[in-house]
Design a protein around this motif. Structure first.
Motif, PDB file in Angstrom:
ATOM      1  N   GLY A   1       0.795  -1.226   0.000  1.00 15.66           N
ATOM      2  CA  GLY A   1       0.000   0.000   0.000  1.00 15.66           C
ATOM      3  C   GLY A   1       0.825   1.272   0.000  1.00 15.66           C
ATOM      4  N   MET A   2       2.060   1.187  -0.547  1.00 14.89           N
ATOM      5  CA  MET A   2       2.834   2.430  -0.655  1.00 14.89           C
ATOM      6  C   MET A   2       2.224   3.307  -1.737  1.00 14.89           C
ATOM      7  SD  MET A   2       6.717   1.112  -0.565  1.00 14.89           S
ATOM      8  CE  MET A   2       6.303  -0.098  -1.787  1.00 14.89           C
ATOM      9  N   LEU A   3       2.135   4.592  -1.451  1.00 21.04           N
ATOM     10  CA  LEU A   3       1.653   5.560  -2.446  1.00 21.04           C
ATOM     11  C   LEU A   3       2.906   6.318  -2.891  1.00 21.04           C
ATOM     12  CD1 LEU A   3      -1.515   6.619  -0.408  1.00 21.04           C
ATOM     13  CD2 LEU A   3      -1.286   4.778  -2.106  1.00 21.04           C
TER      14      LEU A   3
ATOM     15  N   THR B   1       9.267   8.004  -4.973  1.00 24.32           N
ATOM     16  CA  THR B   1      10.371   7.074  -4.681  1.00 24.32           C
ATOM     17  C   THR B   1      10.331   5.835  -5.575  1.00 24.32           C
ATOM     18  OG1 THR B   1       9.061   6.332  -2.788  1.00 24.32           O
ATOM     19  CG2 THR B   1      10.936   7.742  -2.322  1.00 24.32           C
ATOM     20  N   GLU B   2       9.188   5.585  -6.235  1.00 25.18           N
ATOM     21  CA  GLU B   2       9.139   4.429  -7.143  1.00 25.18           C
ATOM     22  C   GLU B   2       9.203   4.886  -8.605  1.00 25.18           C
ATOM     23  OE1 GLU B   2       7.212  -0.016  -6.692  1.00 25.18           O
ATOM     24  OE2 GLU B   2       6.520   1.581  -5.419  1.00 25.18           O
ATOM     25  N   LEU B   3       9.779   6.063  -8.821  1.00 30.22           N
ATOM     26  CA  LEU B   3       9.962   6.583 -10.186  1.00 30.22           C
ATOM     27  C   LEU B   3      11.085   5.818 -10.887  1.00 30.22           C
ATOM     28  CD1 LEU B   3       9.582   8.806 -12.392  1.00 30.22           C
ATOM     29  CD2 LEU B   3      11.187  10.207 -11.093  1.00 30.22           C
TER      30      LEU B   3
ATOM     31  N   LEU C   1      13.600  -3.074  -1.901  1.00 34.26           N
ATOM     32  CA  LEU C   1      13.135  -3.576  -0.609  1.00 34.26           C
ATOM     33  C   LEU C   1      12.422  -2.421   0.081  1.00 34.26           C
ATOM     34  CD1 LEU C   1      13.481  -5.917   1.585  1.00 34.26           C
ATOM     35  CD2 LEU C   1      15.213  -4.416   2.559  1.00 34.26           C
ATOM     36  N   TYR C   2      11.325  -2.739   0.760  1.00 33.18           N
ATOM     37  CA  TYR C   2      10.648  -1.665   1.504  1.00 33.18           C
ATOM     38  C   TYR C   2      10.087  -2.185   2.814  1.00 33.18           C
ATOM     39  CZ  TYR C   2       7.008  -3.623  -1.583  1.00 33.18           C
ATOM     40  OH  TYR C   2       6.198  -4.470  -2.290  1.00 33.18           O
ATOM     41  N   LEU C   3      10.050  -1.286   3.789  1.00 31.45           N
ATOM     42  CA  LEU C   3       9.468  -1.576   5.099  1.00 31.45           C
ATOM     43  C   LEU C   3       8.407  -0.507   5.352  1.00 31.45           C
ATOM     44  CD1 LEU C   3      12.686  -2.416   5.279  1.00 31.45           C
ATOM     45  CD2 LEU C   3      12.089  -2.869   7.629  1.00 31.45           C
TER      46      LEU C   3
ATOM     47  N   GLY D   1       8.504  -5.959   1.965  1.00 32.36           N
ATOM     48  CA  GLY D   1       8.360  -6.520   0.613  1.00 32.36           C
ATOM     49  C   GLY D   1       9.480  -6.029  -0.266  1.00 32.36           C
ATOM     50  N   ALA D   2       9.535  -6.451  -1.437  1.00 28.72           N
ATOM     51  CA  ALA D   2       8.815  -7.589  -1.989  1.00 28.72           C
ATOM     52  C   ALA D   2       9.716  -8.214  -3.037  1.00 28.72           C
ATOM     53  CB  ALA D   2       7.531  -7.143  -2.647  1.00 28.72           C
ATOM     54  N   THR D   3       9.553  -9.520  -3.200  1.00 25.79           N
ATOM     55  CA  THR D   3      10.285 -10.149  -4.307  1.00 25.79           C
ATOM     56  C   THR D   3       9.605  -9.748  -5.617  1.00 25.79           C
ATOM     57  OG1 THR D   3       8.918 -12.133  -4.317  1.00 25.79           O
ATOM     58  CG2 THR D   3      10.849 -12.132  -2.853  1.00 25.79           C
TER      59      THR D   3
ATOM     60  N   LEU E   1       0.200 -11.654  -7.105  1.00 23.47           N
ATOM     61  CA  LEU E   1       0.596 -11.453  -8.502  1.00 23.47           C
ATOM     62  C   LEU E   1       0.286 -10.032  -8.936  1.00 23.47           C
ATOM     63  CD1 LEU E   1      -0.818 -14.823  -9.881  1.00 23.47           C
ATOM     64  CD2 LEU E   1       1.569 -14.301  -9.320  1.00 23.47           C
ATOM     65  N   ARG E   2       1.328  -9.312  -9.376  1.00 21.78           N
ATOM     66  CA  ARG E   2       1.118  -7.982  -9.936  1.00 21.78           C
ATOM     67  C   ARG E   2       0.726  -8.154 -11.410  1.00 21.78           C
ATOM     68  NH1 ARG E   2       6.265  -8.187  -7.778  1.00 21.78           N
ATOM     69  NH2 ARG E   2       6.717  -6.880  -5.949  1.00 21.78           N
ATOM     70  N   PRO E   3      -0.223  -7.361 -11.879  1.00 17.29           N
ATOM     71  CA  PRO E   3      -0.543  -7.438 -13.310  1.00 17.29           C
ATOM     72  C   PRO E   3       0.419  -6.568 -14.120  1.00 17.29           C
ATOM     73  CG  PRO E   3      -2.142  -6.048 -12.176  1.00 17.29           C
ATOM     74  CD  PRO E   3      -1.110  -6.441 -11.151  1.00 17.29           C
TER      75      PRO E   3
ATOM     76  N   TYR F   1       0.268  -3.048 -12.529  1.00 16.78           N
ATOM     77  CA  TYR F   1       1.611  -3.512 -12.127  1.00 16.78           C
ATOM     78  C   TYR F   1       1.975  -3.098 -10.696  1.00 16.78           C
ATOM     79  CZ  TYR F   1       6.566  -4.748 -12.699  1.00 16.78           C
ATOM     80  OH  TYR F   1       7.812  -5.288 -12.547  1.00 16.78           O
ATOM     81  N   ARG F   2       2.954  -2.204 -10.508  1.00 14.41           N
ATOM     82  CA  ARG F   2       3.420  -1.861  -9.156  1.00 14.41           C
ATOM     83  C   ARG F   2       2.580  -0.772  -8.492  1.00 14.41           C
ATOM     84  NH1 ARG F   2       8.076  -3.539  -7.335  1.00 14.41           N
ATOM     85  NH2 ARG F   2       9.444  -4.734  -8.674  1.00 14.41           N
ATOM     86  N   HIS F   3       1.603  -0.226  -9.220  1.00 12.27           N
ATOM     87  CA  HIS F   3       0.948   0.986  -8.707  1.00 12.27           C
ATOM     88  C   HIS F   3      -0.564   0.851  -8.573  1.00 12.27           C
ATOM     89  CE1 HIS F   3       4.699   3.138  -8.961  1.00 12.27           C
ATOM     90  NE2 HIS F   3       4.843   2.819 -10.222  1.00 12.27           N
TER      91      HIS F   3
HETATM   92  N1  GLY Z   1       4.815  -1.185  -5.432  1.00 11.75           N
HETATM   93  C1  GLY Z   1       5.451  -2.180  -4.699  1.00 11.75           C
HETATM   94  C2  GLY Z   1       5.616  -3.459  -5.367  1.00 11.75           C
HETATM   95  O1  GLY Z   1       5.106  -3.676  -6.450  1.00 11.75           O
HETATM   96  O2  GLY Z   1       6.298  -4.312  -4.834  1.00 11.75           O
END
Ligand code: GLY
Length: 400
Positions: free
Chosen positions: A56-58, A62-64, A270-272, A283-285, A326-328, A352-354
């Motif tokens: 649930g990171m918004l 930082t994920e650019l 990696l994130y906490l 997470g996350a692999t 599973l991320r799409p 996907y990640r967002h």
């Molecule tokens: N946005 C975080 C992840 O996909 O792992």
């Protein structure tokens, strides 16, 4: 406006049929119902799926990533909507979503990580984003549990978090209050005539017809039977393993962690993510293993090993849960939003990640599309048509 949730009777023939009751399907249904449309959602377990796993990171800033500046615009647009979106949802349901405007600290552990983070910081600045470079000592002053080896970091006060499980529960409740009907079954087949989508057949044998159908099946969106190949979204599952730990209550010396902490360790992100209720999500692999959702010893080991390097105290914490989802993923890491070339069929997938970050803007643009027929500005670069010319010719030429 708060009220009593009443289970909606299934609309025999809704205006809109949403296939998939994850965050994206639910927000689409809620927003469309709010615009006066009769909406039915099909999902065996609405509110389940990736929302049960995601941290649930918004994290628009930082994920650019390089080359994703167009996606950044959409991510920022959605991040900006979050406070009002959460207020409206919490007011409609009386439920809390765990939204926390806590900011994020991205840190580097060694010289290579530091160089990499410096590059990201420079990119953030070129894009006009708020990001402040800190020394290792300044990072530890903010977050005393960080390892002494932390070499520097980027402080981003605008990247927040929400609890996706609570968000899903609130959206489900909001949908029910807004009169959305639910079929707790799996969508088996898209129903089509020669030139338009008519609805879907479900696993329980029900046939549902609707004027407009939204495909929001996450990583499964491309696999629905009956989808003409030229409109099947090119999404694939990207496995993520995630841990949930319990932090001790904050003392007068402070909290275990007070904001999201991120790093790139051995090349992997990696994130906490510390929640106010004491949960710490690690997470996350990121694994290209098809539909596999096994939690592996290796996955857990790697996450704990890397988290321990970053915040040594994590290995003292109780491990409450391990999960994989599973991320799409899409070919350009951006979502597919909007109409397809099959009349009556729209896509809301490939986030996907967002997915969590993009929930508010996705609901808004899909509701606008479903009511007016026009896809609003923030979503226009993300129409499914951008992949049309890259499809294999054999697929493009298959008959409907
Ligand atoms: N946005 C975080 C992840 O996909 O792992």
């Amino acid at each position: 406006m708060r009220g009593t949730a009443i289970p909606a009777a299934a609309h025999p023939s809704p205006d809109v049929l949403v296939l998939g009751g994850g965050l994206i399907g639910l927000v689409t249904a809620w927003r469309a119902a709010g615009r006066g449309l009769a909406v039915t959602v099909v999902d065996p377990e609405p509110g389940g799926g990736a929302a049960r796993v995601a941290a649930g990171m918004l994290a628009a800033v930082t994920e650019l990533h390089y080359g994703e500046e167009t996606l950044l615009e959409l991510n920022l647009a959605s991040a900006a909507r979050y406070p009002d979106f959460v207020a409206e949802l919490e007011d409609a349901t009386g439920l809390e979503t765990g939204y926390r405007a806590c900011g994020t600290l991205a840190v580097a552990l060694d010289a290579d990580d530091r160089a990499h983070l410096r590059e990201l910081h420079a990119l953030q600045q070129r894009c006009g984003l708020e990001s402040q470079w800190l020394t290792g000592r300044e990072c530890r002053r903010l977050e005393p549990m960080l390892a002494p080896s932390v070499r520097g970091g980027a402080r981003v006060d605008g990247d927040h978090q929400i609890d996706p499980r609570r968000l899903a529960t609130a959206l489900l409740d909001a949908c029910e209050r807004a009169g959305v009907a639910f079929h707790r079954s799996r969508a088996l087949r898209l129903l089509t005539s020669r030139d338009r989508a008519l609805g879907a057949t479900l696993e329980d044998g029900t046939e549902l017809h609707a004027g407009q159908t939204v495909l929001a099946l996450g990583s499964h969106s491309g696999t629905l039977e009956g989808l003409p190949p030229e409109v099947a979204p090119p999404v694939r599952p990207v496995k993520g393993q995630v841990l949930r730990l319990r932090m001790p209550p904050a003392t007068r010396h402070g909290a275990f962690l007070s904001r999201t902490v991120r790093a790139v360790v051995r090349g992997g992100p990696l994130y906490l993510v510390p929640r106010e209720d004491g949960e710490l999500v690690v997470g996350a692999t990121s694994e290209e293993l098809g539909w596999d959702t096994t939690v592996t010893a290796g996955g857990v080991y790697e996450l704990l090993r890397d988290a321990h390097e970053l915040v040594p105290g994590v290995t003292e914490l109780p491990l409450a849960e391990t999960r994989a989802g599973l991320r799409p993923g899409s070919p350009d890491n951006a979502p597919l939003l909007g109409p397809t070339t099959l009349a009556g069929l729209h896509l809301a997938t490939g986030h996907y990640r967002h997915g969590v970050l993009l929930t508010p803007v996705t609901g808004e643009v899909l509701a606008e599309l479903l009511t007016t027929g026009a896809l609003p500005e923030p979503a226009r670069p993300f129409t499914p048509q951008r992949f049309a010319s890259s499809r294999p010719r054999a697929l493009q030429e298959q008959p409907v």
